[in-house]
Design a protein around this motif. Structure first.
Motif, PDB file in Angstrom:
ATOM      1  N   HIS A   4       0.819  -1.207   0.000  1.00 40.72           N
ATOM      2  CA  HIS A   4       0.000   0.000   0.000  1.00 40.72           C
ATOM      3  C   HIS A   4       0.856   1.262   0.000  1.00 40.72           C
ATOM      4  CE1 HIS A   4      -3.771  -2.142   1.841  1.00 40.72           C
ATOM      5  NE2 HIS A   4      -3.247  -2.776   0.824  1.00 40.72           N
ATOM      6  N   HIS A   5       2.092   1.175   0.465  1.00 46.89           N
ATOM      7  CA  HIS A   5       2.934   2.361   0.549  1.00 46.89           C
ATOM      8  C   HIS A   5       3.524   2.728  -0.817  1.00 46.89           C
ATOM      9  CE1 HIS A   5       2.527   2.445   4.874  1.00 46.89           C
ATOM     10  NE2 HIS A   5       2.884   1.175   4.934  1.00 46.89           N
ATOM     11  N   ASP A   6       3.544   1.779  -1.725  1.00 49.04           N
ATOM     12  CA  ASP A   6       4.016   2.038  -3.092  1.00 49.04           C
ATOM     13  C   ASP A   6       2.773   2.174  -3.966  1.00 49.04           C
ATOM     14  OD1 ASP A   6       5.170   2.192  -5.565  1.00 49.04           O
ATOM     15  OD2 ASP A   6       6.490   0.458  -5.300  1.00 49.04           O
ATOM     16  N   ILE A   7       2.193   3.374  -3.934  1.00 52.82           N
ATOM     17  CA  ILE A   7       0.881   3.581  -4.564  1.00 52.82           C
ATOM     18  C   ILE A   7       0.899   3.306  -6.071  1.00 52.82           C
ATOM     19  CG2 ILE A   7      -0.988   5.222  -4.937  1.00 52.82           C
ATOM     20  CD1 ILE A   7      -0.743   4.331  -2.054  1.00 52.82           C
ATOM     21  N   PRO A   8       1.864   3.832  -6.834  1.00 53.83           N
ATOM     22  CA  PRO A   8       1.854   3.535  -8.272  1.00 53.83           C
ATOM     23  C   PRO A   8       1.920   2.036  -8.558  1.00 53.83           C
ATOM     24  CG  PRO A   8       3.297   5.388  -7.818  1.00 53.83           C
ATOM     25  CD  PRO A   8       2.914   4.817  -6.487  1.00 53.83           C
ATOM     26  N   ALA A   9       2.735   1.310  -7.775  1.00 53.65           N
ATOM     27  CA  ALA A   9       2.830  -0.136  -7.983  1.00 53.65           C
ATOM     28  C   ALA A   9       1.514  -0.824  -7.623  1.00 53.65           C
ATOM     29  CB  ALA A   9       3.978  -0.709  -7.151  1.00 53.65           C
ATOM     30  N   LEU A  10       0.871  -0.347  -6.571  1.00 54.64           N
ATOM     31  CA  LEU A  10      -0.423  -0.891  -6.168  1.00 54.64           C
ATOM     32  C   LEU A  10      -1.450  -0.750  -7.283  1.00 54.64           C
ATOM     33  CD1 LEU A  10      -2.538  -1.887  -4.031  1.00 54.64           C
ATOM     34  CD2 LEU A  10      -2.816   0.523  -3.405  1.00 54.64           C
ATOM     35  N   ILE A  11      -1.573   0.452  -7.827  1.00 53.62           N
ATOM     36  CA  ILE A  11      -2.551   0.695  -8.898  1.00 53.62           C
ATOM     37  C   ILE A  11      -2.178  -0.079 -10.158  1.00 53.62           C
ATOM     38  CG2 ILE A  11      -3.595   2.456 -10.367  1.00 53.62           C
ATOM     39  CD1 ILE A  11      -4.536   2.469  -7.420  1.00 53.62           C
ATOM     40  N   ALA A  12      -0.887  -0.163 -10.459  1.00 57.75           N
ATOM     41  CA  ALA A  12      -0.460  -0.924 -11.638  1.00 57.75           C
ATOM     42  C   ALA A  12      -0.827  -2.397 -11.489  1.00 57.75           C
ATOM     43  CB  ALA A  12       1.040  -0.761 -11.846  1.00 57.75           C
ATOM     44  N   ASP A  13      -0.629  -2.944 -10.286  1.00 62.33           N
ATOM     45  CA  ASP A  13      -0.974  -4.340 -10.042  1.00 62.33           C
ATOM     46  C   ASP A  13      -2.481  -4.559 -10.182  1.00 62.33           C
ATOM     47  OD1 ASP A  13      -0.375  -7.093  -8.955  1.00 62.33           O
ATOM     48  OD2 ASP A  13      -1.710  -6.366  -7.371  1.00 62.33           O
ATOM     49  N   MET A  14      -3.263  -3.655  -9.617  1.00 56.46           N
ATOM     50  CA  MET A  14      -4.714  -3.764  -9.737  1.00 56.46           C
ATOM     51  C   MET A  14      -5.150  -3.660 -11.190  1.00 56.46           C
ATOM     52  SD  MET A  14      -5.967  -1.481  -6.429  1.00 56.46           S
ATOM     53  CE  MET A  14      -7.694  -1.927  -6.590  1.00 56.46           C
ATOM     54  N   GLY A  15      -4.518  -2.741 -11.926  1.00 61.65           N
ATOM     55  CA  GLY A  15      -4.863  -2.563 -13.326  1.00 61.65           C
ATOM     56  C   GLY A  15      -4.553  -3.779 -14.165  1.00 61.65           C
ATOM     57  N   GLN A  16      -3.420  -4.396 -13.911  1.00 62.40           N
ATOM     58  CA  GLN A  16      -3.050  -5.591 -14.672  1.00 62.40           C
ATOM     59  C   GLN A  16      -4.012  -6.743 -14.398  1.00 62.40           C
ATOM     60  OE1 GLN A  16       0.968  -5.936 -13.305  1.00 62.40           O
ATOM     61  NE2 GLN A  16       1.689  -4.248 -14.595  1.00 62.40           N
ATOM     62  N   ARG A  17      -4.380  -6.913 -13.132  1.00 63.54           N
ATOM     63  CA  ARG A  17      -5.333  -7.975 -12.802  1.00 63.54           C
ATOM     64  C   ARG A  17      -6.716  -7.660 -13.353  1.00 63.54           C
ATOM     65  NH1 ARG A  17      -6.226  -8.433  -7.612  1.00 63.54           N
ATOM     66  NH2 ARG A  17      -5.025  -6.668  -6.851  1.00 63.54           N
ATOM     67  N   ALA A  18      -7.065  -6.372 -13.376  1.00 62.92           N
ATOM     68  CA  ALA A  18      -8.354  -5.977 -13.942  1.00 62.92           C
ATOM     69  C   ALA A  18      -8.413  -6.268 -15.439  1.00 62.92           C
ATOM     70  CB  ALA A  18      -8.608  -4.495 -13.678  1.00 62.92           C
ATOM     71  N   ARG A  19      -7.317  -6.073 -16.140  1.00 66.76           N
ATOM     72  CA  ARG A  19      -7.311  -6.317 -17.581  1.00 66.76           C
ATOM     73  C   ARG A  19      -7.527  -7.796 -17.875  1.00 66.76           C
ATOM     74  NH1 ARG A  19      -6.784  -1.731 -19.836  1.00 66.76           N
ATOM     75  NH2 ARG A  19      -7.283  -2.655 -21.835  1.00 66.76           N
ATOM     76  N   ILE A  20      -6.926  -8.656 -17.056  1.00 65.77           N
ATOM     77  CA  ILE A  20      -7.144 -10.096 -17.242  1.00 65.77           C
ATOM     78  C   ILE A  20      -8.609 -10.439 -16.975  1.00 65.77           C
ATOM     79  CG2 ILE A  20      -6.556 -12.379 -16.343  1.00 65.77           C
ATOM     80  CD1 ILE A  20      -3.742 -11.209 -15.730  1.00 65.77           C
ATOM     81  N   ALA A  21      -9.155  -9.881 -15.888  1.00 65.23           N
ATOM     82  CA  ALA A  21     -10.565 -10.143 -15.567  1.00 65.23           C
ATOM     83  C   ALA A  21     -11.495  -9.605 -16.646  1.00 65.23           C
ATOM     84  CB  ALA A  21     -10.909  -9.526 -14.216  1.00 65.23           C
ATOM     85  N   ALA A  22     -11.134  -8.459 -17.225  1.00 57.72           N
ATOM     86  CA  ALA A  22     -11.979  -7.856 -18.262  1.00 57.72           C
ATOM     87  C   ALA A  22     -12.085  -8.757 -19.481  1.00 57.72           C
ATOM     88  CB  ALA A  22     -11.438  -6.485 -18.650  1.00 57.72           C
TER      89      ALA A  22
END
Length: 424
Positions: A4-22
């Motif tokens: 959570h302290h590395d916000i850009p990495a957190l959002i990037a990880d969420m985005g990558q997983r979201a793209r797979i789910a999409a």
């Protein structure tokens, strides 16, 4: 998941997983999506006690932090509102699936058949404030339209959002929905918003839902397309031809049914030729509304607070209304053009010709005749729920529901056609 302290990495990880789910979501059959949404609705209903406990924590913190009554009203959940959230998800599950719908088709002289077909946008980021129901509305709409969602709610609703999200995902995944299709940003750090705005290539569309400062920041900083939900500086114009009882009823409802929603009337415009202007002012005041009038109104109703120039451009979201006399429908439309936010405006009139002029010429996402502005709501439009009221001109306008969360692609079916030649 990233720290959570590395916000850009957190959002990037969420985005990558979201793209797979999409990609999975885009191929889910309609009934599979609907079944998973119905299960999510059931899980929310079952979790109501825990959700209400979480909301009570947010309400207590909000009151201690000095949130306005309007903001607290937006934040508050009770059994009736949870029932409404559940009903909204069930309604979305029952709606026609826009994915795969053929918009139009044509056959070219060479025999090539072309059609436009609705497809999901992909990954949608939603940044919102105060209203925890947006967590579920956005999740349901994005999922049914085949999109993955990354949700970032406001800190004032953090416990409510987490409880609603947990219940939704529990039901959704139990019925076969991909878990990463609906993700809630787990930190209230405002840097998460900045990381979402910069997530070009991971987030395909960003929807802000909140106050002026949030929307202004998103529009100024976003590197991904934005579907904006701006101020609801909404007007009701009462024409000289208006039915007296209807006018009073609509004016009261438009302002006072719920003052803290974006569809609430903020300015009442009264035709100078209308016979009962003082009655409309009295209707508002008896309902507990503070009225600020222009000079002409204050001559009719002495003792009113004077309206300042800023009042005409203010979204109060409170029991306050500004009132002005105008010279007929042209005066009303000129005032709306100068001060409106292109959200929702209404006319009360029995003269059909005047009303039709208003409907044609007022440039707002929603324009109503003889109806309250409080109908500016996706559920009232038969859309099940909405992510917001889009006030811009491109992609989607008005309540953003399933169709507004899709785009389209062209499909061509040929029989060996080629362009030939060397030009073009």
């Amino acid at each position: 998941m990233a720290d959570h302290h590395d916000i850009p990495a957190l959002i990037a990880d969420m985005g990558q997983r979201a793209r797979i789910a999409a990609r999975t979501l885009a191929q889910m059959p309609t009934e599979a999506k609907a079944r998973a949404l119905r299960a999510a609705a059931g899980a929310i209903r079952a979790a109501a006690p825990a959700i209400l406990d979480a909301n009570a924590r947010d309400m207590a913190a909000g009151a201690a932090n000095g949130l306005s009554p309007a903001m607290l009203d937006r934040l508050k959940l009770d059994e009736r509102r949870i029932d409404g959230i559940v009903a909204g998800v069930e309604a979305v599950a029952a709606l026609p699936d826009p994915v795969g719908e053929r918009i139009d088709a044509r056959t070219r002289p060479n025999g090539l058949h072309l059609s436009r077909v609705r497809v999901p946008v992909g990954v949608i980021g939603i940044v919102y404030e105060s209203r925890p129901n947006v967590t579920v509305d956005a999740a349901a709409l994005c999922a049914m339209a085949g999109n993955a969602a990354i949700l970032r709610g406001g800190s004032e609703a953090v416990h409510s959002n987490r409880a609603l999200h947990a219940a939704f995902v529990e039901g959704w995944t139990a019925a076969g929905g991909p878990a990463d299709a609906v993700q809630l940003v787990p930190t209230t750090d405002r840097a998460a918003v900045g990381a979402m705005l910069a997530a070009d290539g991971l987030i395909d569309l960003l929807i802000p839902r909140g106050g002026k400062s949030l929307v202004a920041r998103v529009q100024a900083e976003a590197r991904v397309p934005v579907l904006a939900h701006l101020d609801g500086i909404n007007h009701v114009y009462v024409d000289a031809s208006a039915d007296r009882a209807m006018a009073a009823r609509i004016v009261r409802d438009a302002k006072m049914r719920r003052t803290g929603i974006c569809g609430a009337m903020e300015t009442l415009l009264i035709d100078a030729a209308y016979c009962h202007p003082a009655e409309l002012v009295a209707t508002l005041m008896k309902a507990g509304c503070t009225v600020r009038g222009d000079d002409a109104v204050r001559e009719i109703v002495p003792g009113l607070e004077p309206a300042t120039p800023e009042d005409w451009d203010t979204e109060y979201l409170d029991a306050i209304a500004s009132v002005a006399l105008v010279e007929g429908v042209d005066g009303a439309m000129a005032h709306i053009a100068a001060h409106g936010s292109h959200h929702t405006d209404a006319i009360v009139a029995e003269d059909a010709e005047v009303a039709e002029r208003f409907l044609r010429q007022v440039d707002s996402a929603i324009v109503l005749w003889n109806a309250s502005t409080q109908f500016a709501d996706g559920g009232e439009f038969g859309l099940g729920a909405e992510i917001g009221i889009a006030t811009g001109r491109l992609h989607s306008r008005g309540p953003v529901a399933l169709e507004g969360l899709t785009t389209y692609k062209w499909i061509g079916r040929g029989a060996g056609q080629i362009r030939g030649g060397t030009s073009g």
